[in-house]
Motif scaffolding. Structure first.
Motif, PDB file in Angstrom:
ATOM      1  N   MET A 121       1.083  -1.209   0.133  1.00 63.10           N
ATOM      2  CA  MET A 121       0.156   0.161  -0.248  1.00 63.10           C
ATOM      3  C   MET A 121       0.526   1.391  -0.241  1.00 63.10           C
ATOM      4  O   MET A 121       2.024   1.350  -0.289  1.00 63.10           O
ATOM      5  CB  MET A 121      -0.772  -0.118   1.261  1.00 63.10           C
ATOM      6  CG  MET A 121      -1.842  -1.701   1.259  1.00 63.10           C
ATOM      7  SD  MET A 121      -2.975  -1.745  -0.074  1.00 63.10           S
ATOM      8  CE  MET A 121      -4.245   0.526   0.313  1.00 63.10           C
ATOM      9  N   LYS A 122      -0.303   2.343  -0.684  1.00 60.09           N
ATOM     10  CA  LYS A 122       0.851   3.665  -0.885  1.00 60.09           C
ATOM     11  C   LYS A 122       0.111   4.113   0.539  1.00 60.09           C
ATOM     12  O   LYS A 122      -1.633   4.809   0.513  1.00 60.09           O
ATOM     13  CB  LYS A 122       1.372   4.672  -1.679  1.00 60.09           C
ATOM     14  CG  LYS A 122       2.310   3.130  -2.733  1.00 60.09           C
ATOM     15  CD  LYS A 122       2.515   4.172  -3.797  1.00 60.09           C
ATOM     16  CE  LYS A 122       1.559   4.140  -4.847  1.00 60.09           C
ATOM     17  NZ  LYS A 122       1.102   4.273  -6.129  1.00 60.09           N
ATOM     18  N   THR A 123       0.538   5.747   1.274  1.00 60.39           N
ATOM     19  CA  THR A 123      -0.294   6.445   2.163  1.00 60.39           C
ATOM     20  C   THR A 123      -1.055   7.148   1.118  1.00 60.39           C
ATOM     21  O   THR A 123      -2.139   7.222   1.548  1.00 60.39           O
ATOM     22  CB  THR A 123       0.997   7.739   2.568  1.00 60.39           C
ATOM     23  OG1 THR A 123       2.207   6.986   3.597  1.00 60.39           O
ATOM     24  CG2 THR A 123      -0.297   8.134   3.225  1.00 60.39           C
ATOM     25  N   GLU A 124      -1.053   7.606   0.280  1.00 58.60           N
ATOM     26  CA  GLU A 124      -1.886   8.509  -0.901  1.00 58.60           C
ATOM     27  C   GLU A 124      -3.588   7.584  -0.985  1.00 58.60           C
ATOM     28  O   GLU A 124      -4.818   8.114  -1.898  1.00 58.60           O
ATOM     29  CB  GLU A 124      -1.668   9.156  -1.353  1.00 58.60           C
ATOM     30  CG  GLU A 124      -0.730   8.132  -3.134  1.00 58.60           C
ATOM     31  CD  GLU A 124       1.345   8.222  -2.557  1.00 58.60           C
ATOM     32  OE1 GLU A 124       1.454   7.965  -3.363  1.00 58.60           O
ATOM     33  OE2 GLU A 124       0.839   8.122  -1.516  1.00 58.60           O
ATOM     34  N   ASP A 125      -3.382   6.782  -1.186  1.00 58.57           N
ATOM     35  CA  ASP A 125      -3.867   4.998  -1.555  1.00 58.57           C
ATOM     36  C   ASP A 125      -5.513   5.360  -1.143  1.00 58.57           C
ATOM     37  O   ASP A 125      -6.785   4.859  -1.464  1.00 58.57           O
ATOM     38  CB  ASP A 125      -3.859   3.776  -1.346  1.00 58.57           C
ATOM     39  CG  ASP A 125      -2.834   3.358  -2.407  1.00 58.57           C
ATOM     40  OD1 ASP A 125      -2.594   3.772  -3.486  1.00 58.57           O
ATOM     41  OD2 ASP A 125      -1.408   2.545  -2.130  1.00 58.57           O
ATOM     42  N   TRP A 126      -5.135   5.680   0.224  1.00 57.25           N
ATOM     43  CA  TRP A 126      -6.845   6.246   1.547  1.00 57.25           C
ATOM     44  C   TRP A 126      -7.206   7.335   1.210  1.00 57.25           C
ATOM     45  O   TRP A 126      -6.671   8.443   1.544  1.00 57.25           O
ATOM     46  CB  TRP A 126      -5.719   5.583   3.119  1.00 57.25           C
ATOM     47  CG  TRP A 126      -5.092   5.085   3.365  1.00 57.25           C
ATOM     48  CD1 TRP A 126      -3.696   4.495   3.351  1.00 57.25           C
ATOM     49  CD2 TRP A 126      -6.013   3.223   3.565  1.00 57.25           C
ATOM     50  NE1 TRP A 126      -3.415   3.063   3.578  1.00 57.25           N
ATOM     51  CE2 TRP A 126      -4.744   1.811   3.459  1.00 57.25           C
ATOM     52  CE3 TRP A 126      -6.922   2.555   3.462  1.00 57.25           C
ATOM     53  CZ2 TRP A 126      -4.399   0.852   4.484  1.00 57.25           C
ATOM     54  CZ3 TRP A 126      -7.446   1.293   3.917  1.00 57.25           C
ATOM     55  CH2 TRP A 126      -6.758   0.613   3.929  1.00 57.25           C
ATOM     56  N   SER A 127      -8.359   7.255   0.544  1.00 55.65           N
ATOM     57  CA  SER A 127      -9.124   8.077   0.318  1.00 55.65           C
ATOM     58  C   SER A 127     -10.753   7.809   1.006  1.00 55.65           C
ATOM     59  O   SER A 127     -10.605   6.703   1.789  1.00 55.65           O
ATOM     60  CB  SER A 127      -9.544   8.494  -1.235  1.00 55.65           C
ATOM     61  OG  SER A 127     -10.480   6.943  -1.520  1.00 55.65           O
TER      62      SER A 127
END
Length: 298
Positions: free
Chosen positions: A94-100
């Motif tokens: 996962m990447k931090t910016e994936d969480w929306s």
């Protein structure tokens, strides 16, 4: 700064076969999966939309308790450890910016007010805030104001820890803490981050915006009348001694010393007079304003 968050990401393709059978529940005829984990208490995966949803208390995930206040420098560490745990569970990167699509984010702060916690809760419950409805739980252990979209709560953190049977060191750490929790509305989160990205909301700027708005109408303009409950709780004198002195002081205001000596036995009168000198009752108590030192958030 922050406590519980509910956030999601998609599309994602977790390896569900790697999860032990006893830790996975199949819902909705196999299209929805609920995974049990000791570190992340709520994980759901929707197979049709390839969406992963999780709920976690960030400070509990990092510190093992949510009495300790999360600091700004801990946010990158939270995502790092979260992604490490998800890789252990599902072999996904996962990447931090994936969480929306953040659905909930509790903005919080601990005010150390000593023995005045109950008095703050009581006075906050009395306040009438614009467009908000007041409510309370227990014997004024919690006071909140809410409407259809947002909520602000103040409560006795130590009592909550006691109710949850937390370890003694955590209960002691929570002594004197008036806890504030704010649950922002979708509209407030979306205004700050159009796609409600978790990494954009878990910031000092969003924390300041939410807490300033919540604290601005919390004004204590009048002193607390009478004897604050917190003062009674803080005394080492027995409640019967305090009752005796209150009654004695009332009689002192009505009668002369000569008259009182006719009512009491000599030893009893001397005892009451000595006790009355030792117990100093508070005058009207004015609660200090609730303030946050934003310059030292860490």
């Amino acid at each position: 700064m922050f406590d519980t968050i509910i956030m999601k990401t998609c599309p994602v393709y977790p390896n569900l076969e790697s999860v032990a059978a006893e830790k996975i529940a199949y819902l909705d005829k196999g299209t929805t999966y609920k995974i049990k984990d000791s570190q992340i208490p709520y994980i759901k995966y929707y197979d049709n939309s390839r969406t992963l949803v999780l709920q976690v208390s960030i400070p509990k995930f990092l510190y093992g308790n949510n009495v300790t206040i999360l600091q700004e420098k801990d946010i990158p560490l939270f995502f790092q450890r979260l992604h490490e745990r998800l890789y252990e569970l599902f072999q996904i990167e996962m990447k931090t910016e994936d969480w929306s699509g953040t659905e909930r984010l509790d903005v919080c702060w601990n005010f150390q007010v000593g023995h005045l916690v109950s008095d703050y809760v009581r006075e906050i419950h009395k306040l009438k805030l614009p467009y908000m409805k007041p409510y309370s739980y227990g014997h004024l252990e919690t006071a909140g104001h809410k409407n259809d979209s947002r909520e602000t709560i103040f409560y006795n953190k130590q009592l909550e820890c006691i109710d949850r049977k937390e370890p003694k060191e955590i209960i002691d750490q929570a002594h004197g803490i008036l806890r504030m929790e704010i649950r922002p509305s979708y509209k407030e989160m979306k205004k700050f981050s159009p796609k409600r990205h978790a990494v954009e909301l878990l910031t000092k700027e969003f924390f300041i915006q939410m807490t300033e708005a919540a604290l601005k109408p919390i004004q204590f303009t009048e002193a607390i009348e009478g004897i604050p409950f917190s003062w009674l709780k803080s005394q080492h004198y027995d409640i019967r001694q305090i009752e005796s002195v209150l009654g004695f002081k009332l009689l002192q205001s009505q009668f002369t010393e000569t008259e009182l000596k006719q009512l009491y036995k000599s030893g009893t009168y001397d005892n009451r007079r000595g006790l009355a000198r030792r117990i100093t009752f508070p005058s009207q108590t004015k609660l200090a304003p609730l303030k946050i030192d934003y310059a030292n958030l860490g």
